[in-house]
Design an enzyme around this catalytic site. Sequence first.
Site, PDB file in Angstrom:
ATOM      1  N   ARG A 159       0.919  -1.107  -0.125  1.00  0.00           N
ATOM      2  CA  ARG A 159      -0.014  -0.049  -0.036  1.00  0.00           C
ATOM      3  C   ARG A 159       0.934   1.119   0.129  1.00  0.00           C
ATOM      4  O   ARG A 159       0.447   2.342  -0.875  1.00  0.00           O
ATOM      5  CB  ARG A 159      -1.025  -0.026   1.217  1.00  0.00           C
ATOM      6  CG  ARG A 159      -2.269   0.686   1.045  1.00  0.00           C
ATOM      7  CD  ARG A 159      -2.149   2.342   1.690  1.00  0.00           C
ATOM      8  NE  ARG A 159      -1.671   2.229   2.971  1.00  0.00           N
ATOM      9  CZ  ARG A 159      -0.578   2.870   3.456  1.00  0.00           C
ATOM     10  NH1 ARG A 159       0.142   3.745   2.667  1.00  0.00           N
ATOM     11  NH2 ARG A 159      -0.037   2.949   4.652  1.00  0.00           N
ATOM     12  N   SER A 160       1.837   0.973   0.602  1.00  0.00           N
ATOM     13  CA  SER A 160       3.005   2.550   0.868  1.00  0.00           C
ATOM     14  C   SER A 160       3.414   2.712  -0.562  1.00  0.00           C
ATOM     15  O   SER A 160       3.620   3.850  -1.065  1.00  0.00           O
ATOM     16  CB  SER A 160       4.133   2.215   1.714  1.00  0.00           C
ATOM     17  OG  SER A 160       3.469   1.861   3.121  1.00  0.00           O
ATOM     18  N   GLY A 190      10.302  13.381  -1.088  1.00  0.00           N
ATOM     19  CA  GLY A 190      11.264  13.846  -0.241  1.00  0.00           C
ATOM     20  C   GLY A 190      11.097  15.033   0.568  1.00  0.00           C
ATOM     21  O   GLY A 190      11.338  16.032   0.209  1.00  0.00           O
ATOM     22  N   THR A 205      10.877  14.542   4.637  1.00  0.00           N
ATOM     23  CA  THR A 205      11.396  14.664   5.824  1.00  0.00           C
ATOM     24  C   THR A 205      12.804  14.597   5.737  1.00  0.00           C
ATOM     25  O   THR A 205      13.430  14.106   5.015  1.00  0.00           O
ATOM     26  CB  THR A 205      11.021  13.110   6.553  1.00  0.00           C
ATOM     27  OG1 THR A 205       9.739  12.813   6.725  1.00  0.00           O
ATOM     28  CG2 THR A 205      11.524  12.807   8.012  1.00  0.00           C
ATOM     29  N   SER A 239       8.259  15.859  12.307  1.00  0.00           N
ATOM     30  CA  SER A 239       7.148  16.262  12.519  1.00  0.00           C
ATOM     31  C   SER A 239       6.989  18.066  12.133  1.00  0.00           C
ATOM     32  O   SER A 239       5.806  18.003  11.988  1.00  0.00           O
ATOM     33  CB  SER A 239       6.624  16.119  14.127  1.00  0.00           C
ATOM     34  OG  SER A 239       6.590  14.901  14.241  1.00  0.00           O
ATOM     35  N   THR A 272      10.494   6.564   1.465  1.00  0.00           N
ATOM     36  CA  THR A 272       9.815   5.493   1.043  1.00  0.00           C
ATOM     37  C   THR A 272      10.110   5.309  -0.813  1.00  0.00           C
ATOM     38  O   THR A 272      10.001   6.497  -1.415  1.00  0.00           O
ATOM     39  CB  THR A 272       8.208   5.261   1.045  1.00  0.00           C
ATOM     40  OG1 THR A 272       8.228   5.332   2.437  1.00  0.00           O
ATOM     41  CG2 THR A 272       7.623   3.882   0.391  1.00  0.00           C
ATOM     42  N   CYS A 307      -0.195  17.316  -0.388  1.00  0.00           N
ATOM     43  CA  CYS A 307      -0.019  15.849  -0.714  1.00  0.00           C
ATOM     44  C   CYS A 307      -0.409  14.886   0.344  1.00  0.00           C
ATOM     45  O   CYS A 307      -0.601  13.906   0.282  1.00  0.00           O
ATOM     46  CB  CYS A 307       1.441  15.659  -1.408  1.00  0.00           C
ATOM     47  SG  CYS A 307       2.029  16.843  -2.611  1.00  0.00           S
ATOM     48  N   GLU A 338       3.554  10.043   7.902  1.00  0.00           N
ATOM     49  CA  GLU A 338       2.248  10.909   7.540  1.00  0.00           C
ATOM     50  C   GLU A 338       1.692  11.598   8.575  1.00  0.00           C
ATOM     51  O   GLU A 338       0.320  11.935   8.649  1.00  0.00           O
ATOM     52  CB  GLU A 338       1.159   9.945   6.685  1.00  0.00           C
ATOM     53  CG  GLU A 338       1.867   9.335   5.317  1.00  0.00           C
ATOM     54  CD  GLU A 338       1.848  10.499   4.244  1.00  0.00           C
ATOM     55  OE1 GLU A 338       1.081  11.520   4.334  1.00  0.00           O
ATOM     56  OE2 GLU A 338       2.499  10.166   3.228  1.00  0.00           O
TER      57      GLU A 338
END
Lengths: 249, 392
Positions: free
Chosen positions: B98-99, B138, B140, B146, B172, B246, B371
């Site tokens: 799913r990711s 990209g 993070t 956070s 990811t 997004c 997320e």
Amino acid sequence: MKVAVCVNRVPDTETKVKIGADGKTIDKTGVNYILNPYDEFAVEEALRVKEKFGGEVIVISLGGSENVEVIRKALAMGADKGILLKDDSQRDTFSIAKALAEVLKEISPDITFFGKQSIDYDDQAMPSLVGELLGIPSITVVVKLEINEDGTVIAEREIEGGREKVRGKLPIIIGAQRGLNEPRYPSLKGIMAAKSKPVEEREAPKFENKTEVIEMLLPPPKKPGRILGTDASAVPELVRLLREEAKVI
Amino acid sequence: MLIGTKFKGVDFYNTDDLLTDDEKMVRDTIREWVDEKVIPIIEKHYMEGTFPMHLIPEMAELGIFGATLPEKYGCANLNNVAYGLIMQELERGDSGIRSFASVQSALVMYPIYEFGSEEQKNYWLPKLARGEKIGCFGLTEPDFGSNPGGLRTKAEYKNGGFVLNGTKMWITNGTIADVAVVWAKLDGVIRGFLVEKGTPGFEAPEMKGKHSLRASVTSELVFQDCWIPEENILPKAVGLKAALMCLTQARYGIAWGAVGAAMACYETALEYAKTRIQFDKPIASFQLVQEKLVYMLTEITKAQLLCIQLGRLKDQGKANYVQVSLAKRNNVYHALEIARLARDILGANGILNEYPVMRHMNNLESVKTYEGTHDIHTLIIGEYITGFSAFT
Ligand SMILES: Cc1cc2nc3c(=O)[nH]c(=O)nc-3n(C[C@H](O)[C@H](O)[C@H](O)COP(=O)(O)OP(=O)(O)OC[C@H]3O[C@@H](n4cnc5c(N)ncnc54)[C@H](O)[C@@H]3O)c2cc1C
Ligand SMILES: Cc1cc2nc3c(=O)[nH]c(=O)nc-3n(C[C@H](O)[C@H](O)[C@H](O)COP(=O)(O)OP(=O)(O)OC[C@H]3O[C@@H](n4cnc5c(N)ncnc54)[C@H](O)[C@@H]3O)c2cc1C
């Protein structure tokens, strides 16, 4: 090439069948219905014929308005249009075959696919019966199909312990067996496109049933198992019973 | 395909009645595909820490990537409910699958579609839809998770293009991606850039040692005087808000995905409890076990209803990001609890890879964090309802 596929809507293979209150039909509550699994092979093969020779694939289903679901699935896989032969009555195989034959005669496809059997009533008769009624060749339990430019058809069919290679000529009826192909998944685009593909709805031509279901019976409940012993000393007795009582060895 | 669809679904409140025939057909198609193609191979990939690359063309063929985008880019133009159902089924297989689909669809194709030029859309979207190109997102950085607004990756205008410097982490698909959507500051303002694999000064080493999302590639993105041409900036992606838009898309998919993982755990635990005998009885006959199963079913049912209504609102253009936060926060939290309880009900078997529960449980730990962490979503909703920001 004009290609037709006849498809059926059947209870999911994992359904635990219960008999309805009338004793003659199944209890439909909670039953999940699917496109008859053998019909998936039929639809796939029909699409491959179209992809090779061009033309169109027409999906036909006889039954209640719910049968539109299985037509839509075939359309989502890539078929071009559908015909729903609406009929809510209880029909036997013969009167369904008569109705399909009448409609197929009018459409006059070069090749018509069926699943070799429906997994609901398991008659295994439809492809041959419709072939006979139309007076055209039918080959069923087909696991390999080759269509030549000159209209000859070579089909391999499964027979007890082996295969048989059969030749016929278009127009022809083919009954699809598992192994004929690997059915594609409907693509998401295909599902969206299916919404705008035409499904013509008409009353199914009426014919008398030749047979009538008088009762449906579940298989007798399994007898509880018998324990003959828990170590090697039980083996001779087990072998004797398997041979003499169960007659399986 | 004679076995039919193996997974029957969990539908205690007849939520299927809230779906259209097409939505159900989309769901059932992906469900069958997951049963046949994902579940039989996923444990092996998880144990080996690899992503099943051979599934990418199949997912593309099905039309999973960018499924809500218009047909002119080669996409299926599905509504948001159908898209959510896809995410649910994929995550019932594995959060890593799913990711992959979430990143490709919500974090790469969506920003190109929403913020890209017509040339960028025409060039990238069909290739990404067909799975010929893989993307990553990209945002993070090692020191900014956070709090992405503080990100340090910098873009400078130079020689008719931009020079990027900085490091992204936890990305990811990074190592396997052909194109990275990179968020960097240009004159102090966050902007989105497209960086292609192989651009000098750009490396994407894989991060190893994960106990979670093992069937997913996670990478660093390192930019050292990496020059990209001017046309690689996403013209309309200006400010942190663009990146957050997004994330709202991806979080929406996660809310659905969590239900899929929860369903897989519930189904496994229920079957196991009915057949596992202890103290001469099926453990399903004990009150404590029933309580766990009832909790699972209750939370799955609530989560399903949240998702469907959120999807309907989204289709009407009425869903806001706070509603999406609530669904992501709630559904992932309960999915993780459900996975933990399923693990418990399976006793020692719960830790084995013969059953999917511990894999889901470990995966959901990442899903809870990425997320927007659970707590960050608390703060988003908290700020919205009280008017007070509690972030700092
Ligand atoms: C497997 C995986 C894949 C990922 N994929 C991507 C990707 O593709 N692209 C991408 O850009 N990122 C990705 N991420 C990164 C992910 O989005 C971040 O991990 C996440 O945003 C949290 O940031 P952090 O890990 O730096 O944690 P931190 O921000 O350091 O948070 C640590 C803890 O502090 C809490 N906290 C932080 N701030 C506050 C506050 N103000 N009040 C109270 N509590 C607070 C958090 O809730 C958390 O519990 C991925 C992460 C993982 C694990
Ligand atoms: C890594 C590992 C190492 C181990 N090492 C050893 C070892 O060295 N030696 C050894 O002898 N054993 C060992 N064990 C076995 C361990 O002690 C058992 O797994 C444990 O006792 C639970 O039994 P079970 O797995 O059969 O679960 P089950 O007994 O089947 O329990 C399954 C679920 O049912 C619940 N349950 C059971 N009965 C009831 C009831 N009456 N009412 C309510 N709920 C109930 C349990 O709480 C649990 O949630 C090990 C296990 C693991 C995972």
